[in-house]
Motif scaffolding. Structure first.
Motif, PDB file in Angstrom:
ATOM      1  N   ALA C  39       0.810  -1.203   0.131  1.00  0.00           N
ATOM      2  CA  ALA C  39      -0.064  -0.037   0.194  1.00  0.00           C
ATOM      3  C   ALA C  39       0.958   1.283  -0.019  1.00  0.00           C
ATOM      4  O   ALA C  39       0.697   2.197  -0.735  1.00  0.00           O
ATOM      5  N   THR C  40       1.880   1.376   0.713  1.00  0.00           N
ATOM      6  CA  THR C  40       2.669   2.590   0.785  1.00  0.00           C
ATOM      7  C   THR C  40       3.432   3.021  -0.507  1.00  0.00           C
ATOM      8  O   THR C  40       3.294   3.947  -0.944  1.00  0.00           O
ATOM      9  N   GLU C  41       3.908   1.838  -1.054  1.00  0.00           N
ATOM     10  CA  GLU C  41       4.373   2.125  -2.459  1.00  0.00           C
ATOM     11  C   GLU C  41       3.382   1.946  -3.692  1.00  0.00           C
ATOM     12  O   GLU C  41       3.911   2.602  -4.814  1.00  0.00           O
ATOM     13  N   GLY C  42       2.530   1.550  -3.235  1.00  0.00           N
ATOM     14  CA  GLY C  42       1.464   1.140  -4.532  1.00  0.00           C
ATOM     15  C   GLY C  42       2.041   0.395  -5.652  1.00  0.00           C
ATOM     16  O   GLY C  42       1.774   0.368  -6.854  1.00  0.00           O
ATOM     17  N   LEU C  43       2.858  -0.525  -5.411  1.00  0.00           N
ATOM     18  CA  LEU C  43       3.434  -1.558  -6.362  1.00  0.00           C
ATOM     19  C   LEU C  43       3.211  -2.899  -5.976  1.00  0.00           C
ATOM     20  O   LEU C  43       2.951  -3.232  -4.628  1.00  0.00           O
ATOM     21  N   ALA C  44       3.259  -3.843  -6.858  1.00  0.00           N
ATOM     22  CA  ALA C  44       3.196  -5.118  -6.630  1.00  0.00           C
ATOM     23  C   ALA C  44       4.586  -5.707  -6.387  1.00  0.00           C
ATOM     24  O   ALA C  44       5.416  -5.492  -7.513  1.00  0.00           O
ATOM     25  N   PHE C  45       4.626  -6.514  -5.432  1.00  0.00           N
ATOM     26  CA  PHE C  45       6.276  -7.542  -5.444  1.00  0.00           C
ATOM     27  C   PHE C  45       5.932  -8.810  -5.406  1.00  0.00           C
ATOM     28  O   PHE C  45       4.970  -9.370  -4.983  1.00  0.00           O
ATOM     29  N   PRO C  46       6.957  -9.472  -6.020  1.00  0.00           N
ATOM     30  CA  PRO C  46       8.060  -9.282  -6.893  1.00  0.00           C
ATOM     31  C   PRO C  46       7.628  -8.132  -7.952  1.00  0.00           C
ATOM     32  O   PRO C  46       6.723  -8.536  -8.737  1.00  0.00           O
TER      33      PRO C  46
END
Lengths: 498, 222, 232
Positions: C39-46
């Motif tokens: 949520a903080t970065e708004g990206l999916a990892f990996p």
């Protein structure tokens, strides 16, 4: 009785394996001649090619500039080619020769018309050739023990199905009412290999699985090659040749079944130990290590079967060169397995994982055990299927000594290298607050050992040249073909009986 | 390779048929039991039982809850799941580890925080370190390029970015830890920096910034 | 059931058991593994690596780099991977989720490469990409005494036609390596993609499962008393 003989004649017409009408080995050996000679010749050729690759890759480890500009021989590729050729070229062809002859002899069945078997053998070797060229051209998979590109797999699998089925039919055609432990091991290996091979090909190359499932399948397959294919075949061979060569039954034979079943049950699980500390669920690794403990049972059974049999035998019989090879193989098997058990302990693995110590143990298993057993077995089989004797028996002795010295030097050198490498790379030798040993320093310390490994490989080149000369000379020599040939053809007892 | 004179003992005429039948007989007719117990099968039974015992205990102890998400065999998800036994991180120790990571701060500012005269500024007793929190945080998040004056000396170089989105891609917690570390090390005695502060500075004070700062720009920030 | 059927059944079941335990059960449990959206970065990892990096992975595989290099970081305390800067947490299955061919390797004749992209970034004053190109051209340039072979065949020495190429690397090489006048050394596409792949090798995200690390009881009671750092 009438139905049996009509079955035999029908099968004979089609060329399938049939029960042998004779009680002795003569017609069986004659029927096995062409397939065995094909597989042995192929194995010898691949052995030589693989050893040359091994020499090149070993040299590159301490002199990386050697042939450095040849893209096809870059270390990663030549290492892959070496492993693929030695495993699928030398190892499998030797295994096929062993399996076919042993099952034919023990089931007392003739192999039948060999033409289809020969074609399958050619397909297998064509697959290995294609795989080797593919690796050198850059299509390899970078997976240890599975380096060949995906297009070689189906060729190998199809050829194997044929060869394996033929071996099974040979067993089925037999008339023997008792099944000896060797047959158990060989049949199990024949059944296990297509499974692990096809699953590995599918889940790693054809339709790759997700993430580190691939690592799990790869560990299961690569370890399975040892515990479920090469291991059983080598063990089965030892169980057959020891009593034959030493003219006495296996000591404590009644335990052999327990050894077989415990190997069968736990052998497949140990593959997870290749992933200790790795990105896979911890419980799988733990179960692998627990299975590794359990393998102490088959190891003890094998030791208790083989060693008393060897030790109590007459010295005169132990002078046979086949026996020398097989004895070394038996000792190496037990030794390498015990080392493996220790290396699989997590504490030990944390220090020595990924080092040359791992390589040393692997070499002791594949060469010290399987290859030595294969050499000894083939030297026994070849005179019998060809009806000739070795023109220069002392060359067998030369082969034995160079193989043993080369293997011993290689294993010792790599073990010492791995020990130093592990301590320096994975621990803080100076104490908990000291600095890590710089990686390039570690590399410098290993150079003398890597040079020793190259020397050992040179010795092995000599050994394998001797093997090729022995095999080739025997096949091509014009010695007497009749059954009155010299006693080297049979065990002394067989000779005395005729 | 002839074998010389010998006495056959136990394999009859050496044929395969004999090999099989003799061994089959061995299976059926075990040797006459001697006085008491015969050692070997008992030993093997004992070995098998003890290995099963040891193996099972080993498995149970190191099963990691048989959880596919557990990669550390010593971890037990049941005991850890109860209230916050998730590791208490010591920010200074964590910050020190980050600082000393090869390729990170220690490469330029050195392990003693003194930098390299004329090349990299020191952190010990540096006004930039124990001064304004916001300036320090932005400097680390986005990097610095150009001239900067530290303790009376001028340095002209490049400091890479360490925050989210950079090559190092350190999250706010890591930045907070390393700043907390340098602010109390080498004689410095400034307050720790909280993770929330890093997040606030990154998302509000300098939202959208992705180029390095210059000293002049930073000095405009209180 | 006669003896041979029992035998075949036993042999089959023995193998099926290990296949089920090692492969099948995990295949099913991994089936639930997905990328994690932060949520903080708004990206999916990996994160998926860029296309050039994916091609670079093929080059890595084709050259057999996994023969000497591993790509798996072991947890702090198990060996000293963290102290060598190879990674600060254990590699988890999710790190490899998006890789078509997982090459975790089995030998460390060379260092672990899982986080090599995070290590080489920001080398003071030097561009990480240039370090890789020099390393591939001749490892002795960056790592004297290394036994890594050189990959000069990934570079092309060609006549300068018109303008010199901006990608030429002879400026990074010492005098002994300079081409004849009027020529330049340019990385081929394979070298470029391989470098892109290596630069993207970094597992810097801390997944929820990375917190499943055993902590001895003493350090939970006295936070701040720990020696060194053995936490995630």
């Amino acid at each position: 009785m009438a139905s049996l003989s009509s079955q035999i004649s029908t099968s004979r017409g089609v060329g399938l394996p049939v029960a042998s009408p004779n009680a002795d080995g003569g017609s069986i050996d004659a029927s096995a001649r062409l397939p065995v000679l094909l597989f042995v010749s192929a194995s010898a050729g691949w052995l030589l090619i693989g050893t040359v690759f091994a020499l090149i890759s070993s040299f590159k480890l301490h002199a990386p500039g050697f042939l450095g500009d040849v893209e096809m021989l870059t270390f990663g590729r030549v290492k892959g080619a070496e492993s693929a050729v030695l495993t699928y070229g030398w190892g499998f062809n030797a295994a096929f020769a062993l399996v076919l002859w042993l099952l034919a002899r023990l089931s007392r069945a003739e192999i039948g018309k060999p033409i289809l078997l020969l074609v399958a053998g050619l397909f297998w070797n064509f697959g290995v050739l294609l795989g080797m060229l593919g690796i050198l051209a850059g299509h390899g998979t970078s997976l240890e023990w599975m380096e060949m590109p995906g297009y070689a797999g189906p060729l190998l699998f199809g050829a194997y199905l044929f060869i394996g089925t033929w071996a099974l039919l040979t067993f089925r055609a037999g008339r023997s009412s008792q099944v000896y432990i060797t047959q158990w091991y060989l049949l199990a290996a024949l059944l296990w290999f297509p499974w692990i091979f096809s699953i590995a090909q599918i889940m790693l190359l054809i339709d790759p699985a997700r993430g580190t499932i691939q690592s799990l399948v790869h560990g299961w397959y690569s370890h399975g090659l040892l515990t479920l294919w090469f291991g059983p075949i080598g063990i089965g061979a030892i169980y057959y040749f020891l009593p034959k060569l030493l003219s006495r039954p296996i000591s404590n034979y009644y335990l052999s079944g327990y050894g077989f079943w415990t190997l069968a049950i736990f052998g497949g699980w140990v593959g997870a130990t290749r992933l200790i500390g790795g990105p896979v669920p911890a419980w799988v690794v733990t179960s692998g290590i627990a299975a590794s403990f359990m393998l102490a049972v088959p190891i003890v059974v094998l030791a208790v079967n083989f060693f008393p049999t060897m030790i109590g035998s007459p010295a005169a019989l132990r002078r046979d060169w086949s026996f020398h090879f097989i004895a070394v193989g038996a000792v190496a098997l037990v030794g390498a397995s015990m080392v493996a058990m220790v290396l699989n302990l997590r504490g030990v693995a944390s220090v020595f994982q990924f080092t040359f110590l791992q390589t040393a143990q692997s070499n002791l298993t594949t060469y010290g055990f399987f290859s030595m057993v294969a050499f000894g077995s083939l030297y026994y089989i070849l005179p019998r299927v060809t009806g000739r004797s070795f023109p220069l028996p002392s060359l067998l002795g030369f082969h034995f000594w160079t193989s043993s010295i080369g293997c011993g030097l290689s294993v010792a050198g790599l073990a010492l290298a791995g020990y130093e490498q592990g301590i320096a790379m994975n621990t803080l030798p100076g104490g908990p607050e000291s600095a890590v040993v710089p990686f390039l320093d570690i590399v410098q310390r290993l150079l003398p050992y890597l040079f020793t490994q190259t020397l050992a490989t040179v010795v092995l080149v000599a050994a394998h040249l001797a093997f090729v000369v022995n095999v080739g000379w025997l096949i091509l020599s014009c010695a007497d073909r009749t059954s009155a040939a010299p006693s080297a053809l049979r065990t002394p007892l067989e000779a005395a009986a005729r | 390779m002839s074998a010389g004179p010998h006495q056959p003992n136990g394999l009859g005429d050496g044929s395969d048929e004999n090999l099989q039948s003799i061994h089959a007989d061995l299976l059926k007719n075990k040797p006459e039991p001697k006085d008491g117990y015969s050692v070997l099968p008992l030993f093997l039974l004992g070995l098998l039982s003890s290995l099963v015992f040891v193996g099972s205990i080993y498995f149970v102890h190191y099963r990691g809850g048989i959880d596919p998400m557990v990669y550390d065999e010593r971890f037990d998800p049941k005991t850890a799941a109860k209230g916050g036994a998730a590791a208490q991180i010591d920010p200074i120790a964590a910050g020190k580890r980050l600082y000393n990571q090869p390729g990170a701060c220690v490469t330029c500012h050195q392990a003693n925080g003194m930098g390299i005269p004329g090349v990299f500024p020191p952190l010990a007793a540096s006004e930039w370190v124990f001064g304004s929190e916001d300036r320090l945080i932005l400097l680390v998040l986005h990097g610095l390029s150009g001239e900067i004056k530290v303790k009376g000396n001028t340095y002209n170089g490049v400091m890479p970015a360490f925050g989210l989105g950079s090559g190092y891609n350190w999250n706010d917690e890591k930045v907070a830890h390393v700043l907390t570390y340098i602010r109390q090390e080498w004689g410095n005695a400034a307050a720790a920096v909280a993770t929330a502060k890093i997040t606030e500075v990154r998302t509000q004070t300098a939202a959208g910034r992705n180029t390095p700062w210059t000293a002049v720009e930073l000095e405009t920030i209180p | 059931m006669n003896r041979s059927s029992l035998f075949f059944l036993g042999v089959f079941v023995a193998l099926a058991a290990s296949w089920t335990g090692i492969v099948l059960v995990n295949q099913l449990s991994y089936g639930q593994l997905t990328t994690v959206v932060d949520a903080t970065e708004g990206l999916a990892f990996p994160q998926a690596i860029p296309g050039t990096g994916q091609q670079g992975r093929s080059v890595y595989r084709d050259l057999g780099c996994a023969a000497c290099h591993t790509q798996q970081v072991r947890r702090p305390g198990f060996g000293i991977d963290d102290k060598r800067g190879w990674g600060d947490r254990q590699s988890v299955a999710r790190d490899y989720l998006l890789e078509p061919h997982v090459l975790i390797g089995t030998h460390r004749i060379g260092p672990d490469l899982r986080n090599v992209g995070a290590r080489k970034d920001g080398l003071a004053g030097r561009d990480g990409r240039e370090w890789y190109l020099r390393h591939l051209y001749d490892p002795q340039l960056t790592s004297p005494g290394s036994i890594m072979p050189s990959y000069k065949f990934l570079f092309e020495t060609r006549k300068i036609v018109g303008q010199p190429s901006p990608k030429a690397i002879q400026g990074l090489l010492p005098a002994a390596y300079q081409p004849v006048r009027g020529h330049e050394i340019v990385p081929t596409a394979r070298a470029e993609t391989l470098v892109s792949y290596l630069m993207n090798l970094k597992d810097t995200y801390a997944y929820p499962e990375s917190r499943n690390v055993f902590v001895p009881k003493a350090s939970t009671e006295a936070a701040g008393q720990t020696v060194g750092g053995n936490q995630p």
